[in-house]
Scaffold this motif. Structure first.
Motif, mmCIF file in Angstrom:
data_model
loop_
_atom_site.group_PDB
_atom_site.id
_atom_site.type_symbol
_atom_site.label_atom_id
_atom_site.label_comp_id
_atom_site.label_asym_id
_atom_site.label_seq_id
_atom_site.Cartn_x
_atom_site.Cartn_y
_atom_site.Cartn_z
ATOM 1 N N ALA A 36 0.825 -1.209 0.000
ATOM 2 C CA ALA A 36 0.000 0.000 0.000
ATOM 3 C C ALA A 36 0.861 1.261 0.000
ATOM 4 C CB ALA A 36 -0.920 -0.005 1.215
ATOM 5 N N CYS B 206 -8.967 -1.265 -0.113
ATOM 6 C CA CYS B 206 -7.978 -1.384 -1.184
ATOM 7 C C CYS B 206 -8.642 -1.323 -2.557
ATOM 8 C CB CYS B 206 -7.185 -2.678 -1.030
ATOM 9 S SG CYS B 206 -6.096 -2.698 0.419
ATOM 10 N N TYR C 103 -9.147 2.154 5.246
ATOM 11 C CA TYR C 103 -7.893 1.405 5.296
ATOM 12 C C TYR C 103 -7.157 1.571 6.625
ATOM 13 C CZ TYR C 103 -3.114 -0.012 4.292
ATOM 14 O OH TYR C 103 -1.883 -0.614 4.356
ATOM 15 N N TRP D 289 -2.099 -1.521 -4.875
ATOM 16 C CA TRP D 289 -3.262 -1.597 -3.984
ATOM 17 C C TRP D 289 -4.067 -2.875 -4.212
ATOM 18 C CZ3 TRP D 289 -4.335 0.996 0.279
ATOM 19 C CH2 TRP D 289 -3.654 2.195 0.511
#
Length: 411
Positions: A39, A100, A133, A191
């Protein structure tokens, strides 16, 4: 521990840890570290160059660029309470995968958008994904045993910080080879990998943890937010620590505006990231970060960072660079202490079934302080030397004032 059906499972009643639980915790932490690397690589590789893209490639005015970036932050902060509580209903792993997915779509939109409408849409999706997230990752770590939790958070923070240093360089290489479009697509791919890791761990754990029915998810989400809002002890803690995010984030504005070029600004942030990573093993050992004094020291160090920046003018001389590196060390170490302490306090204090809601409300309050404070700092810098001095002095004073407000343990 968290699964697709629960945000955080019941915590152990005693200090002993069955071998199976300990191995499962290690697996969870390993996956979280991998998620953070993927990420952070996707995020910082793109965001490190997005301002130049918006300015040079799309021709947006500086005010419009600020509005686009500010929209992302506003959406992320405004949605934190509700979406944080939603994690407790849907499960941290499932929610992390959805976060994501939102980031994949947002980066794909960045790759193709060439006007304000598409960019604002991408900014809204970026904000929505971020609001899910961050608390989802923290809720997954909070679901591990107390003995593993501190080390797990430290490992996730270190992995994110180290990747944040490397990612802009990787992004620059892609940018030179193919332009911003391929770079944004590469970010979306990163991602997608992070979301796949969330789903893999969800499938591994869904048969182990208890499953909570998702009937009336909307009502359960609102009930979670209401529970936190009624908790006056926690709200006092959240307000007292809200300035920590402002203090940590304002360096991105202050250092360039003090006259340091892109090279020395990069040195500052690399040194700060290294300092943040270096203090994490100390924070994790014996769960030191759970102590109020650790949070207070972090706030004091952030105040000292701005006090160190006050006399600097970015002329590149040896005293200036020495001061800049010293300020970076203070900022990085202070941020590492603050982040670890706030997380450990919330993870210990919040009920297992409400961790997401508590994290979301805390992030919302901090985000609103940043949203209010950032324009004030910018306006003071625009006012000239006197305003610049006032802004830095106020930030330096905010550190000890916040430290005094955080003297009591969240209990």
């Amino acid at each position: 521990m968290p699964s697709g059906g629960t945000a955080v499972a019941s915590r152990p009643s005693g200090p002993s840890r069955p071998a199976g639980r300990d191995a499962a915790d290690r697996q969870v932490i390993a996956v979280v570290v991998a998620v953070q690397v993927a990420a952070a690589l996707g995020y910082y590789a793109v965001m490190g160059h997005i301002v130049a893209h918006l300015r040079n490639d799309t021709g947006l005015l500086a005010g419009t660029i600020g509005l686009v970036l500010g929209t992302r932050f506003l959406v992320q902060s405004a949605l934190q309470p509700l979406l944080g509580a939603l994690i407790d209903v849907l499960g941290a792993l499932r929610t992390g995968a959805f976060a994501c997915a939102l980031r994949v779509v947002s980066f794909a939109l960045l790759a193709t958008a060439d006007g304000p409408l598409g960019l604002f849409g991408a900014a809204c999706l970026l904000g929505a994904g971020g609001s899910l997230y961050v608390p989802a990752v923290q809720a997954v770590i909070a679901g591990t045993s107390p003995a593993r939790r501190a080390g797990g958070f430290a490992a996730s923070l270190v992995s994110g910080q180290v990747t944040a240093v490397v990612a802009p360089l990787a992004g620059l290489a892609v940018l030179k080879g193919g332009g911003f479009g391929p770079l944004a697509v590469a970010g979306a791919l990163c991602w997608a990998i992070a979301g796949g890791l969330f789903l893999w761990l969800h499938l591994r754990r869904r048969g182990v943890d208890r499953v909570v029915s998702r009937r009336g998810a909307g009502t359960a989400t609102l009930r979670g937010v209401a529970t936190v809002v009624r908790d006056r002890v926690f709200l006092r803690f959240a307000v007292a620590t809200a300035a920590s995010i402002l203090l940590a984030g304002e360096t991105t504005t202050v250092v360039p505006l003090k006259g340091f070029g892109s090279a020395w600004t990069t040195v500052f942030f690399c040194a700060a990231a290294l300092a943040t990573a270096v203090v994490q093993p100390w924070c994790a050992a014996g769960s030191r970060a759970d102590r109020p004094r650790v949070l207070q020291v972090g706030l004091l160090m952030m105040g000292a960072c701005y006090l160190t920046l006050l006399p600097l003018d970015g002329d590149g001389g040896v005293p200036q660079i020495t001061g800049l590196v010293a300020a970076a060390a203070l900022a990085g170490a202070g941020q590492g202490l603050m982040q670890s302490s706030v997380f450990q306090s919330i993870a210990r204090y919040a009920p297992a079934e409400r961790v997401g809601a508590y994290l979301g409300v805390s992030s919302f309050i901090s985000g609103m302080v940043v949203f209010a404070g950032d324009p004030v700092v910018g306006a003071l810098f625009d006012a000239g030397r006197v305003g610049t001095t006032a802004a830095l002095a106020a930030l330096a004073l905010l550190g000890p004032v916040s430290a005094a407000a955080c003297a009591r343990r969240l209990a």
